[in-house]
Scaffold this active site. Structure first.
Site, mmCIF file in Angstrom:
data_model
loop_
_atom_site.group_PDB
_atom_site.id
_atom_site.type_symbol
_atom_site.label_atom_id
_atom_site.label_comp_id
_atom_site.label_asym_id
_atom_site.label_seq_id
_atom_site.Cartn_x
_atom_site.Cartn_y
_atom_site.Cartn_z
ATOM 1 C CB SER A 142 -0.890 -0.013 1.249
ATOM 2 O OG SER A 142 -1.559 1.213 1.441
ATOM 3 C CE1 TYR A 155 -4.713 -1.868 4.941
ATOM 4 C CE2 TYR A 155 -3.662 0.244 4.492
ATOM 5 C CZ TYR A 155 -4.212 -0.938 4.035
ATOM 6 O OH TYR A 155 -4.260 -1.206 2.691
#
Length: 296
Positions: A142, A155
């Site tokens: 990501s 996350y």
């Protein structure tokens, strides 16, 4: 299946987190290129729907990527039923948001376990087959791997972890002719991201990002980029392409994010509550429901 055989024609690929979102889109893209796909996830009904949408052969395994024994058993069954695996796409992931100090420790830990530990367990389960086929392992990461954001500590920590894990694994396996790639994704149109936008503070934070960084991209577009990287055995793939430029400025990103947060978070707190979100999106809810069922 395409008219002209491509580099993946007839291969066997594993996709984790395949019941929805990017995983489902990657599975469909692989299937369209003549790949036999092993779908792994927590939702039997979702996996079955994806399998039914594929143009070629596919089978489903309902298993938790954090279950060492379950993943090892699934790997053996994939090899026996479909043949040795040439491609693994480690996509399974969860997210939660909100202030770290107020987060539920169990939920926070679960995000780390699925995103980071689950990726390592996936690699461990299928590496023997990748050694045999001289295959390719794609780790879905990501923009959060490069520049961490406030209110998304689990996350961001997990995605930074999988990036480092993949770099280490690539160096370790290079002499054995096993390729390892990292897929860097920005906001993608999945139920996880829709869950982010249902949370006032996270929605506001995303809205204040620079215009290119807050754009949401279709899962199908992202999947095409990921599968092209699989075909090319790329060390890195960026979707959208401009994410590549963030690698050149990543050292500057933490102080910039900190300065922005120092200015904007007090303003946001006056308008919206800063509360833990729990697991985000339908995938998170399904994971929580499956865990309750397993515990009960």
């Amino acid at each position: 299946m395409t008219d002209t055989a491509g580099p993946l024609e007839g291969r066997v690929a594993v996709v984790t987190g395949a019941a929805r979102g990017v995983g489902a889109a990657v599975a469909r893209e692989l299937g369209s290129r003549g790949v036999t796909v092993a779908l792994i996830g927590r939702e039997a009904s979702g996996l079955a729907r994806v399998r039914g949408s594929l143009p070629g052969p596919a089978r489903c395994w309902e298993v938790d990527v954090t279950d060492d024994a379950g993943m090892a058993e699934a790997a053996d069954e994939v090899r026996e039923q479909l043949g040795p695996v040439s491609v693994v796409v480690a996509n399974a992931g969860l997210a939660e948001g909100g202030p770290f100090a107020e987060s539920d420790p169990v939920t926070w830990r679960r995000v780390i376990e699925v995103n980071l530990i689950g990726s390592a367990i996936t690699a461990r389960a299928f590496l023997p087959q990748l050694h045999t086929t001289r295959g390719y392992y794609l780790q879905i990461a990501s923009l959060a791997s490069i520049g961490a954001a406030p209110m998304m500590s689990a996350y961001c920590a997990s995605k930074a972890g999988v990036e480092s894990f993949a770099h280490s694994l690539r160096a370790e396996l290079a002499h054995q002719h096993v390729g390892v790639g990292i897929g860097y994704l920005n906001w993608t149109d999945t139920e996880m991201i829709r869950g982010v936008d249902q949370q006032p503070v996270l929605r506001e934070l995303r809205a204040h990002m620079p215009r290119p960084a807050r754009k949401v991209y279709p899962a199908e577009t992202v999947a095409r980029h990921m599968v092209r990287a699989v075909e090319r055995r790329s060390a890195a793939v960026y979707s959208p392409g401009w994410l590549r430029a963030t690698q050149w400025v990543r050292a500057a990103m933490p102080p910039v994010v900190t300065a922005y947060s120092k200015r904007e978070l007090p303003r946001l707190k006056q308008r919206v509550p800063f509360e833990p979100t729990g697991l985000l999106g339908a995938g998170g809810r399904a994971d929580a429901a499956a865990r309750r069922g397993a515990d009960g």
